[in-house]
Design a protein around this motif. Sequence first.
Motif, PDB file in Angstrom:
ATOM      1  N   LEU A 126     113.467  -3.275  -6.902  1.00 59.17           N
ATOM      2  CA  LEU A 126     112.905  -4.280  -7.802  1.00 59.17           C
ATOM      3  C   LEU A 126     113.866  -4.771  -8.885  1.00 59.17           C
ATOM      4  N   LEU A 127     114.832  -3.950  -9.253  1.00 58.81           N
ATOM      5  CA  LEU A 127     115.771  -4.339 -10.313  1.00 58.81           C
ATOM      6  C   LEU A 127     117.049  -4.863  -9.670  1.00 58.81           C
ATOM      7  N   PRO A 128     117.369  -6.122  -9.860  1.00 55.66           N
ATOM      8  CA  PRO A 128     118.472  -6.738  -9.115  1.00 55.66           C
ATOM      9  C   PRO A 128     119.848  -6.150  -9.401  1.00 55.66           C
ATOM     10  N   THR A 129     120.031  -5.505 -10.551  1.00 54.95           N
ATOM     11  CA  THR A 129     121.360  -4.983 -10.893  1.00 54.95           C
ATOM     12  C   THR A 129     121.624  -3.588 -10.349  1.00 54.95           C
ATOM     13  N   VAL A 130     120.579  -2.874  -9.907  1.00 50.49           N
ATOM     14  CA  VAL A 130     120.747  -1.493  -9.449  1.00 50.49           C
ATOM     15  C   VAL A 130     121.438  -1.469  -8.089  1.00 50.49           C
ATOM     16  N   LYS A 131     122.561  -0.771  -8.030  1.00 44.96           N
ATOM     17  CA  LYS A 131     123.349  -0.720  -6.808  1.00 44.96           C
ATOM     18  C   LYS A 131     123.189   0.586  -6.038  1.00 44.96           C
ATOM     19  N   PHE A 132     122.654   1.612  -6.690  1.00 43.96           N
ATOM     20  CA  PHE A 132     122.560   2.894  -5.980  1.00 43.96           C
ATOM     21  C   PHE A 132     121.499   3.794  -6.617  1.00 43.96           C
ATOM     22  N   THR A 133     120.797   4.504  -5.762  1.00 48.54           N
ATOM     23  CA  THR A 133     119.961   5.634  -6.155  1.00 48.54           C
ATOM     24  C   THR A 133     119.874   6.578  -4.971  1.00 48.54           C
ATOM     25  N   PHE A 134     119.143   7.662  -5.112  1.00 44.07           N
ATOM     26  CA  PHE A 134     119.008   8.638  -4.024  1.00 44.07           C
ATOM     27  C   PHE A 134     117.734   9.425  -4.238  1.00 44.07           C
ATOM     28  N   TRP A 135     117.355  10.191  -3.229  1.00 41.71           N
ATOM     29  CA  TRP A 135     116.214  11.103  -3.350  1.00 41.71           C
ATOM     30  C   TRP A 135     116.763  12.463  -3.748  1.00 41.71           C
ATOM     31  N   HIS A 136     116.248  13.011  -4.846  1.00 41.93           N
ATOM     32  CA  HIS A 136     116.747  14.281  -5.360  1.00 41.93           C
ATOM     33  C   HIS A 136     115.741  15.381  -5.047  1.00 41.93           C
ATOM     34  N   GLN A 137     115.994  16.089  -3.967  1.00 40.23           N
ATOM     35  CA  GLN A 137     115.089  17.139  -3.495  1.00 40.23           C
ATOM     36  C   GLN A 137     115.588  18.488  -3.996  1.00 40.23           C
ATOM     37  N   LEU A 138     114.857  19.054  -4.948  1.00 33.93           N
ATOM     38  CA  LEU A 138     115.321  20.273  -5.605  1.00 33.93           C
ATOM     39  C   LEU A 138     114.669  21.545  -5.086  1.00 33.93           C
TER      40      LEU A 138
END
Length: 388
Positions: A126-138
């Motif tokens: 949804l945010l046009p500037t975001v280039k990366f994220t991930f799923w953080h499974q702890l």
Amino acid sequence: MDFHNKNILLILHTGVLGGAERQGLGISKILTEEYNCKVFLLLTFSGNMTDDFEEFTRHCHILQNLHFGSPYLLIKKELSLKNIKRSVWSIKYLLRLRKNLIDYKFDIVVPFLNFPSKIAFYLYKLLPTVKFTFWHQLGLDNFSYDVLEYYAAKNVPCVIANASNGIDLYLEGYKVKLSKLNVLPQYISLDVEHKDESVLRKKYHIHDDAIVIGMIAHFRDEKYHEFVLNSFYELSKRYNNIVLVFLGQKNVNQVTLTKFNFLKNKIDKLRLTDRVKLLTDQNVHDVLNIIDVGVLISRIEGMPNVVMEYMLYGLPVVATNHPGCIQLLEDSEFLIENEELNLINSLDELIGSTEKRTSEGNRNLKRIAKFDMKTYMSQLENIMNKYA
């Protein structure tokens, strides 16, 4: 792609300083000090923060703490009026987040635990500037298995777990390509603070010559405090000079408060009030300075932050042999199955030998040295560049 000079959004669920929260905020510290980043924090569950959590956000240079009302992000696999309402509530929540966050122009979103990971994926879309994220499974979190989570879990750029059992849990819940899965061990997010042990023991009414066994863990169901208490009770019949300290947050939710009160009543019933210290809202460094043996007995763990903290303080550690604990403690003889006799025997050996406590503590100091923050960030950048 790297972290230098980026706007970063950290997402945590609650403002209570547990292991995941300390890890998340610790990343902010290195991102600001070493990478010249601006880091903001989104709390999803509530804007309320414990005092130690808020203090730690300042220590880690969080620019602003953000919260935009009660979260709702759930659509079930069913055809019903309630599910239509769920869809509307979820869309409204996501649009509210977008409206309030879009002007920050975040480059990277870093979540901790599953619900924040779910939100991170939709902000990535949804945010046009975001280039990366991930799923953080702890490793110790729950899945909701709803439509929105399923879509996010299947389509997130990659998955990062801090121990192999986190990957196993993710695969059980969501069948994804193995190429998306990564194991990245955590880093030690605590600095040693040497304090006057004699003063602290006096504060907690513990004799200077007592051997102190400590378990630092919030009073959650997956942490086996009663198991440790029962084992200590048996050992108290053999030794007059041992003390047990529990430290955790009791007011996280009703579960933790109920467990705290249960333990308090059981300690009273066993007539151990002088020998078992049940603590909450205390400085973790105070407790780490007074204990001689660190313990973590639990049902499930990722890579436990507290075991790393015990090791950093040069303590011998007795822990359940979860994969994350094995990564840290390697071939230690004090990695055990969850049976009371195993814990009793391990503690008995350490209580009875100052030399054994010292040698095991020194080994742990050497083991923890490789889990530093700079190495973690370098490896995280390598993962990011595989998928960005």
